[in-house]
Each structure stands twice: as structure tokens, then as C-alpha cells.
Design a protein around this motif. Sequence first.
Motif, PDB file in Angstrom:
ATOM      1  N   VAL A   1       0.862  -1.189   0.000  1.00 35.61           N
ATOM      2  CA  VAL A   1       0.000   0.000   0.000  1.00 35.61           C
ATOM      3  C   VAL A   1       0.888   1.226   0.000  1.00 35.61           C
ATOM      4  N   SER A   2       0.586   2.184  -0.876  1.00 38.45           N
ATOM      5  CA  SER A   2       1.344   3.433  -0.808  1.00 38.45           C
ATOM      6  C   SER A   2       0.389   4.606  -0.673  1.00 38.45           C
TER       7      SER A   2
ATOM      8  N   MET B   1     -13.225   0.200   2.528  1.00 40.30           N
ATOM      9  CA  MET B   1     -12.478  -1.024   2.286  1.00 40.30           C
ATOM     10  C   MET B   1     -11.969  -0.991   0.852  1.00 40.30           C
ATOM     11  N   LEU B   2     -10.664  -1.052   0.697  1.00 44.19           N
ATOM     12  CA  LEU B   2     -10.069  -0.969  -0.639  1.00 44.19           C
ATOM     13  C   LEU B   2      -9.232  -2.210  -0.899  1.00 44.19           C
TER      14      LEU B   2
ATOM     15  N   ARG C   1     -16.643   0.711  -0.813  1.00 47.46           N
ATOM     16  CA  ARG C   1     -15.896  -0.515  -1.087  1.00 47.46           C
ATOM     17  C   ARG C   1     -15.324  -0.457  -2.499  1.00 47.46           C
ATOM     18  N   LEU C   2     -14.014  -0.397  -2.596  1.00 48.60           N
ATOM     19  CA  LEU C   2     -13.347  -0.365  -3.896  1.00 48.60           C
ATOM     20  C   LEU C   2     -12.663  -1.703  -4.108  1.00 48.60           C
ATOM     21  N   ARG C   3     -13.135  -2.449  -5.087  1.00 45.32           N
ATOM     22  CA  ARG C   3     -12.611  -3.802  -5.344  1.00 45.32           C
ATOM     23  C   ARG C   3     -11.554  -3.770  -6.446  1.00 45.32           C
TER      24      ARG C   3
ATOM     25  N   LYS D   1      -5.911  -2.817   1.037  1.00 43.63           N
ATOM     26  CA  LYS D   1      -5.037  -3.893   0.567  1.00 43.63           C
ATOM     27  C   LYS D   1      -4.539  -3.550  -0.838  1.00 43.63           C
ATOM     28  N   ASP D   2      -3.263  -3.791  -1.088  1.00 42.95           N
ATOM     29  CA  ASP D   2      -2.670  -3.652  -2.425  1.00 42.95           C
ATOM     30  C   ASP D   2      -3.220  -2.464  -3.207  1.00 42.95           C
ATOM     31  N   SER D   3      -3.088  -1.283  -2.673  1.00 38.02           N
ATOM     32  CA  SER D   3      -3.659  -0.112  -3.335  1.00 38.02           C
ATOM     33  C   SER D   3      -2.680   1.048  -3.364  1.00 38.02           C
TER      34      SER D   3
END
Length: 452
Positions: A281-282, A311-312, A328-330, A296-298
Motif C-alpha cells: 500500500v502506498s 475497504m479498498l 468498497r473499492l474492489r 489492501k494492495d492499493s
Amino acid sequence: MKPLEICILAAGMGSRMKSDMPKVLHPLAGQPMLAHLLATVQALEPSKIHVVVGQGAALVQQAFAHREICWALQAQQLGTGHAVMQALSEVSARSRLLILAGDGPLISLSTLKLLLASDADLAVLTVDQPDPTNYGRIVRDNSGCIKAIVEERDATDEQRLLTEVNTGVMLAAAEQLKTWVGQLTTNNVQGEYLLTDIVAIAGAAGARVEPVKATDAGELQGINNFIQLAQAERFYQARQAEQLMLAGVHLVDPARIDIRGNLTAGRNVHIDANCIFEGQVSLGDNVRIGPNCVIKDSVIEAGVELKAFSMLDGAAVAEGCQVGPFARLRPGTRLLAKAAVGNFVEVKNTVLGAGSKASHLSYLGDASIGAQVNIGAGTITCNYDGVSKHQTVIEDRVFVGSNTALVAPVTLGAGATVAAGSTITKDVKQQQLAVARSRQTAIDNWQGPRDK
Ligand code: UD1
Ligand code: CA
């Protein structure tokens, strides 16, 4: 200098965990314990890494199948010394062997380097544990060398008061180790081949057995049960939180952040309580993260505000976006500059263009949405027909009224307007108004049941 080989003992199930999973697979900060240890020793560039497995061996080997590991099988767990024996046939006599316990995953590279700097025949890494219960105690002689390591159950009351403990990490020339380990017996209370007994064996053979005392008890804690796993997790998280704060990140409560992976952050980043970061994550400069977010991983760029309970996962959020609360960004979500996604909006595999907004209660899946678009509350992209997924294309400046179903595949041309409550099944051209709902009918002087 002799080549370095590593031997990690991981054959025990960890009976004190009372779990069906081998101990070294239990996760710490989202990664199996063994993964932490492997990552740390890898940095020493050893010529070989041996891992001794036994209970649940197949599971452990499977979890690390992609790694270059020399596996040794200890079919029966007859003790830590016996575990080392299983690996020794594959260890070159010309090497130095560094032995580590798989259930001590937090050891740092600098501590390992401290031990490797020792020129003793047998170097034992020790540390003062504030609570030494259940660790092997270090018994020194008058010259400061180690006379013996006494396990808790074998220790006298006086020895139990010693706080200097065996960390389970040792270093010696492989050739000598082979001789010492070969002399181990099971003549002890445990009836096991105890690696710790090589201290007395080496000493008797005239070898120089020296303790190398580390300073950080936290990173040298062994994990035998879920209480200790939780303590190790807190220790690890506290360290990460400290590093972030020293790098200038404002953590409202460092005791309430979990980083299960790698988090990088720019300047003036503010993170409220109870956030969880997973994977890579950055966060760019001036990012603000509200409480209870899971990311997560974003990639989150400068000036983004993420409000509470968002929740990303696999999302890219460009400069100045507003997200949440309860968004919620999937995976595959890309929010371009200054876009906004509000409460109870789910986005998947979708680009939301610059300045576009989906402020309330929507599902946007497999959509390409242009700039300055307004997605009204309750808009749903009907992307799935039960077999395949279909695309929705919404061009720049489209206005989608509330409670609209967009049945994909469908395209809304630039500047189009969709009336609230529409079910759109056909493309809408540029600048058109599409109304796709039953007309309102009004009946004058209606006599309802109440009037009868
Ligand atoms: C061990 C040490 C103790 C030290 C402590 C540090 C011995 C006899 N005791 O105790 O002095 O203070 O670690 O945490 O070494 N293992 C095998 N095969 C076996 C037995 C164990 O591979 O037959 C592995 C386990 O999976 C574990 C590690 O060796 O990863 C240590 O074994 P464990 O039973 O946890 O030893 P401790 O009682 O903690
Ligand atoms: Ca242990």
C-alpha cells in the motif's frame, strides 16, 4: 571466510498451539512465521538454506514450494539436536552453520550479524528476557563462557532466577558441529536429543563456547502458543508503527494499526485508529485515512481523503479523491483525480473519471466512466447476465438520475441525461435525454377503500 549455511528447525507441530496447522505456518503480520525468517536470512546471502520439517511437512513444503530450500525430513520429533542431525548430511563440512528456531521469526538482520561477527567455536545467541519462564537458562562460568544451557524443567530454583536465556540461535563450523551433535544422547528428563546439550559437549572437547548477548528481548521471543503469537504480533506492529511515526506519519493511536505487508507514506499523512493495511500500500502526501479502514494492495495518491469504514482492495485512487464513509473499492478500481465515491458504493473493475461522483448507494462494475459524470443514488450497472460480464460505457458529463439500472453492454454518450428510475437497455446518444420508466398516471376524484 567459510561459506555460510542456514538451518531452520521447523519439524514440530507446536503442540502448545493446539492447532491442526504446523506452527511455522501460523501467520504473523499476515505472513507465515517461516516467511519472516526466510526473508531475514536471505539477506545474509547464505550458500544454502536447510529447513527441517516433520509434522505437517507437506503443508510447509507446499507453502514454500517456490523457494530454493534444502528440505530435511525429521520423521519423528526426537528433539532439537535430532532435528539438526537430519540436515547435517547435506551441509558442507567447509561451511559455517547458523541454526535458528522456526518459532522465533522476529530476529533482525542486525542481531544475526552480531552473532556472525563472533569467532568462538560455538557461539550462542542469548538475551535477557524480563520473564524467562520456559526458556533454557544460560549458566556461565567465571570467565563468562557458557557452561551449560539448562531447560526450565531441569533447572534448580536458583537457576530459574537467571534471566539470560537461550534464544535457540547458534553458530559453529559445520565440521565441529557434526562431531558434537553425534555425541548427543537422550539421557535427560525429556528423553530427547537436546541441541542445548552440545554446549557441555563442546566445552568438554576444549572448544570455546561463547554467549553473544543481544539487546532486544522483543525480537527474540519464541512463539509456543497463541498468547505468545499475539504478543509477538503486537511487538512487530509496534515497531512498524514507530518507524512510520519517525518517518513523519501521524498515527492517532500506534497501538491500533496493523500492517500486514508493506506500507509507504508521503508527508503529512494522517491515519486514524483501527486501520488495517495489507500487501503493498502506498499513500501520497497529505493523505487522510479515517478510522476503521481496510486497505489492501492499493495506491492512494496525494491529498486523498478516505473516510471511516472504507475497504479498498487492488484500487488506484488519484489525487484529491474523496472516498467513503463505507465505500468498497474492489480490484481494478481506478478513481481519477478529484473523483468522489460516497457511502455504500461498491466499485469493481471500473474507471471513474476526473471529477466524477457516485455519492450514494451504487454498484459500478466493469464500467468505463468519463470525466464530470454524476451517478445518482441507487444506480446499478447490471453487468452480469448469469454467464458473462458486460461493459458499461458512460462518457464525459453524463448525468445519471437516481435509481437507474444500466443493463450492460450499454453506452451513454457524452452529455446524455438519464431520468431517475430508468432501466436503460439501449445506447443513449450524446446530449440525449433517456426516460425509461412507466409514465405516471393520475385519476381524478379517486374513491379508495377509505372513502367507501
Ligand atoms: C527451545 C530451546 C530453549 C530456548 C527456546 C527459545 C532446546 C532443547 N530448547 O525450547 O533452550 O530457550 O527454544 O525459544 O533446544 N523442533 C524440531 N524438531 C524437534 C523439536 C523441535 O524441529 O524434534 C523445532 C520446533 O519446531 C521449533 C524449534 O525446534 O521450531 C524449538 O523447539 P521447541 O519445542 O519450541 O523448543 P522450546 O521448548 O521452545
Ligand atoms: Ca519454542
